[in-house]
Design a protein around this motif. Structure first.
Motif, mmCIF file in Angstrom:
data_model
loop_
_atom_site.group_PDB
_atom_site.id
_atom_site.type_symbol
_atom_site.label_atom_id
_atom_site.label_comp_id
_atom_site.label_asym_id
_atom_site.label_seq_id
_atom_site.Cartn_x
_atom_site.Cartn_y
_atom_site.Cartn_z
ATOM 1 N N GLN A 17 0.826 -1.223 0.000
ATOM 2 C CA GLN A 17 0.000 0.000 0.000
ATOM 3 C C GLN A 17 0.849 1.258 0.000
ATOM 4 O OE1 GLN A 17 -3.227 -0.127 2.827
ATOM 5 N NE2 GLN A 17 -3.421 2.087 2.902
ATOM 6 N N GLU A 45 -8.048 -0.054 -0.100
ATOM 7 C CA GLU A 45 -6.883 0.163 -0.968
ATOM 8 C C GLU A 45 -6.376 -1.129 -1.617
ATOM 9 O OE1 GLU A 45 -5.623 3.057 -1.943
ATOM 10 O OE2 GLU A 45 -7.170 4.082 -0.791
ATOM 11 N N ASP A 47 -7.303 -2.534 -4.346
ATOM 12 C CA ASP A 47 -7.117 -2.333 -5.789
ATOM 13 C C ASP A 47 -5.856 -1.526 -6.073
ATOM 14 O OD1 ASP A 47 -8.173 -0.002 -4.668
ATOM 15 O OD2 ASP A 47 -9.275 0.563 -6.483
ATOM 16 N N SER A 48 -5.656 -0.486 -5.275
ATOM 17 C CA SER A 48 -4.501 0.387 -5.466
ATOM 18 C C SER A 48 -3.189 -0.362 -5.206
ATOM 19 C CB SER A 48 -4.632 1.580 -4.509
ATOM 20 O OG SER A 48 -3.468 2.331 -4.502
ATOM 21 N N ARG A 50 -2.651 -3.520 -5.493
ATOM 22 C CA ARG A 50 -2.435 -4.489 -6.567
ATOM 23 C C ARG A 50 -1.804 -3.814 -7.793
ATOM 24 N NH1 ARG A 50 -7.808 -6.022 -7.523
ATOM 25 N NH2 ARG A 50 -7.916 -7.493 -5.816
ATOM 26 N N VAL A 51 -2.278 -2.629 -8.119
ATOM 27 C CA VAL A 51 -1.713 -1.893 -9.259
ATOM 28 C C VAL A 51 -0.265 -1.477 -8.961
ATOM 29 C CG1 VAL A 51 -1.902 0.160 -10.704
ATOM 30 C CG2 VAL A 51 -3.961 -1.079 -10.048
ATOM 31 N N ALA A 52 -0.032 -1.026 -7.723
ATOM 32 C CA ALA A 52 1.337 -0.657 -7.330
ATOM 33 C C ALA A 52 2.255 -1.869 -7.406
ATOM 34 C CB ALA A 52 1.335 -0.084 -5.919
ATOM 35 N N TYR A 54 1.951 -4.479 -9.340
ATOM 36 C CA TYR A 54 2.223 -4.780 -10.750
ATOM 37 C C TYR A 54 3.373 -3.913 -11.274
ATOM 38 C CZ TYR A 54 1.768 -5.207 -15.764
ATOM 39 O OH TYR A 54 2.052 -5.419 -17.087
ATOM 40 N N HIS A 55 3.319 -2.636 -10.950
ATOM 41 C CA HIS A 55 4.318 -1.711 -11.509
ATOM 42 C C HIS A 55 5.715 -1.919 -10.908
ATOM 43 C CE1 HIS A 55 0.825 0.239 -13.286
ATOM 44 N NE2 HIS A 55 1.665 0.833 -14.097
ATOM 45 N N GLU A 81 -7.894 -11.867 -8.622
ATOM 46 C CA GLU A 81 -7.280 -10.728 -9.318
ATOM 47 C C GLU A 81 -5.858 -10.505 -8.794
ATOM 48 O OE1 GLU A 81 -9.146 -9.635 -11.822
ATOM 49 O OE2 GLU A 81 -7.477 -8.410 -12.517
ATOM 50 N N ARG A 84 -3.774 -12.802 -10.869
ATOM 51 C CA ARG A 84 -3.618 -12.326 -12.254
ATOM 52 C C ARG A 84 -2.562 -11.215 -12.325
ATOM 53 N NH1 ARG A 84 -7.412 -9.789 -14.786
ATOM 54 N NH2 ARG A 84 -6.882 -10.508 -16.871
ATOM 55 N N ALA A 85 -2.653 -10.261 -11.378
ATOM 56 C CA ALA A 85 -1.704 -9.139 -11.393
ATOM 57 C C ALA A 85 -0.279 -9.631 -11.116
ATOM 58 C CB ALA A 85 -2.105 -8.100 -10.348
ATOM 59 N N ALA B 76 1.304 3.962 -11.614
ATOM 60 C CA ALA B 76 0.407 3.083 -10.844
ATOM 61 C C ALA B 76 -0.774 3.860 -10.273
ATOM 62 C CB ALA B 76 1.185 2.404 -9.722
ATOM 63 N N THR B 80 -4.707 3.293 -11.182
ATOM 64 C CA THR B 80 -5.701 3.046 -10.126
ATOM 65 C C THR B 80 -6.903 3.978 -10.278
ATOM 66 O OG1 THR B 80 -4.018 2.332 -8.558
ATOM 67 C CG2 THR B 80 -6.085 3.095 -7.612
ATOM 68 N N TRP B 94 -4.098 -6.378 -17.387
ATOM 69 C CA TRP B 94 -2.704 -6.278 -16.937
ATOM 70 C C TRP B 94 -1.731 -6.331 -18.099
ATOM 71 C CZ3 TRP B 94 -2.732 -4.454 -12.306
ATOM 72 C CH2 TRP B 94 -3.721 -4.821 -11.395
#
Lengths: 297, 97
Positions: A17, A45, A47-48, A50-52, A54-55, A81, A84-85, B76, B80, B94
């Motif tokens: 996070q 958070e 979802d957030s 998970r995106v972080a 990934y990056h 999910e 997947r990420a 990111a 989001t 993704w």
């Protein structure tokens, strides 16, 4: 691709996070990093995080440190999910929380395989780590250890386990001894690695060293970490002494020479040595090499 | 990608970036504030535009308040905010990021 048998003395948890905490984690030089999508991330958070995740997995160079991801449990809407990420970004492995039966592993493996196919990752490249946090999980530790070919190790999470057991924490670790013993026994029988729980009192370095000595002597391969300051203490315990290194070298060298002459048993100092000790000697040398305690002369 | 409503991502903590996206008026509008705007403004803008392009967002207003975030954090937090604004929660693309 990460190796199932690589050195994992320290596995450092990081909350995915917080942006600032995850990008430079390699400077602390743990053997593995566990990016946490579960307990350390607020529900709002998920979802957030998970995106972080990934990056950072995709774009940050962690200098060869293993990158694992603790996903959310199968009793939440997040875990598929998460997989997947993590797989799309090329993580080295997935840590499955609160495992109790082989089914808990099989449903994750199914999703991992689907993700590897969807994102063109090598099939079988995503390893699995089993986290055992309940009495039932401890009872089923061997069944869990052999539930998938992808499994490289099992670990105990003491927080939830202690609550389930109605036990109280003690400085000498007696309250966890039965569970730790069953875990390391199951891991060795299954041929996978075994890791100890976190030491949550971050500034209790004496207690951490005592705990680490205990689990090292019991045969554990490493310990989870919640703060970078814990890493050198654990690595120190897992660094063989000079006499241990010299003895391991003698065993490896003599076993090699004696085997050519058909001799199975011989002496190193006052100790009787046979071929069964070769694996242990090689493990000592791997730990020594990782710690820089053996220069390979 | 269609944005259904305004949404945010990130924080104003040091090392992070706060991003707000909302449906546009037929074009892309970009507003960036950062203490390092002189040095890194173009780089931040490039990351924002690349990310919008990858996700095929062509009609949006994007407000970026940078607090010293690195490139992958900026990307990111924007992703989001876009997923939230598009109400995308599962089967996320993704492979396109």
């Amino acid at each position: 691709m990460s190796s199932k048998n690589r050195l994992r003395r320290t596995m450092m948890f990081l909350s995915t996070q917080r942006a600032g905490s995850i990008r430079d984690a390699y400077i602390y030089a743990p053997d593995s990093i566990i990016f946490d999508l579960e307990d350390a991330v607020a529900v709002s958070e998920k979802d957030s995080a998970r995106v972080a995740l990934y990056h950072v997995l995709k774009y940050v160079d962690y200098k060869g440190i293993e990158r694992l991801v603790r996903i959310n449990g199968a009793d939440t809407p997040f875990w598929k999910e998460d997989i997947r990420a993590a797989v799309a970004a090329g993580c080295d492995g997935i840590r499955i929380p609160k495992c109790e039966t082989a089914h808990d592993v099989e449903i994750v493996e199914e999703q991992v395989l689907k993700a590897e196919q969807e994102f063109n990752r090598p099939i079988g490249s995503t390893l699995l780590q089993i986290a055992i946090e309940t009495p039932l999980g401890v009872r089923n530790a061997y069944e869990l250890s052999i539930a998938s070919e992808r499994i490289f190790g099992i670990s105990i999470g003491a927080g939830d386990f202690m609550r389930s057991m109605h036990a109280r924490r003690r400085d000498d670790g007696a309250e966890l001894y039965a569970a730790r013993a069953q875990l390391v026994l199951a891991a060795r029988a299954a041929g996978v690695q075994c890791y100890d729980t976190v030491h949550t009192k971050v500034k209790d370095y004496e207690g951490l060293e005592r705990d680490t000595n205990l689990i090292y002597d019991m045969g554990f391969d490493g310990k989870s970490v919640v703060h970078p300051s814990q890493i050198p203490i654990i690595h120190k315990v897992f660094t063989p002494t000079v006499p241990e290194i010299e003895k391991a070298k003698s065993i490896i060298s003599k076993l090699s020479n004696e085997a050519k002459e058909g001799v199975g048993v011989f002496m190193v100092g006052d100790d009787m040595i046979d071929v069964a000790m070769l694996e242990g000697a090689k493990r000592i040398m791997a730990l020594a090499k990782a710690a820089g305690a053996d220069k390979g002369e | 990608m269609q944005l259904n409503h305004a949404a945010v991502g990130g924080t104003e903590e040091s090392g992070d970036v706060f991003v707000e996206v909302s449906p546009g008026t037929g074009k892309l509008e970009l507003e960036i504030t950062s203490k390092v705007l002189v040095l890194y403004g173009e780089s931040i803008k490039k990351s924002i535009l690349e990310t919008l392009s990858r996700l095929k967002v062509t009609d949006a207003k994007v407000i970026v308040k940078d607090k010293g975030a690195v490139d992958q954090t900026i990307r990111a937090r924007l992703v989001t905010a876009i997923f939230r604004a598009a109400d995308m929660k599962e089967n996320l693309p993704w492979g396109d990021l």
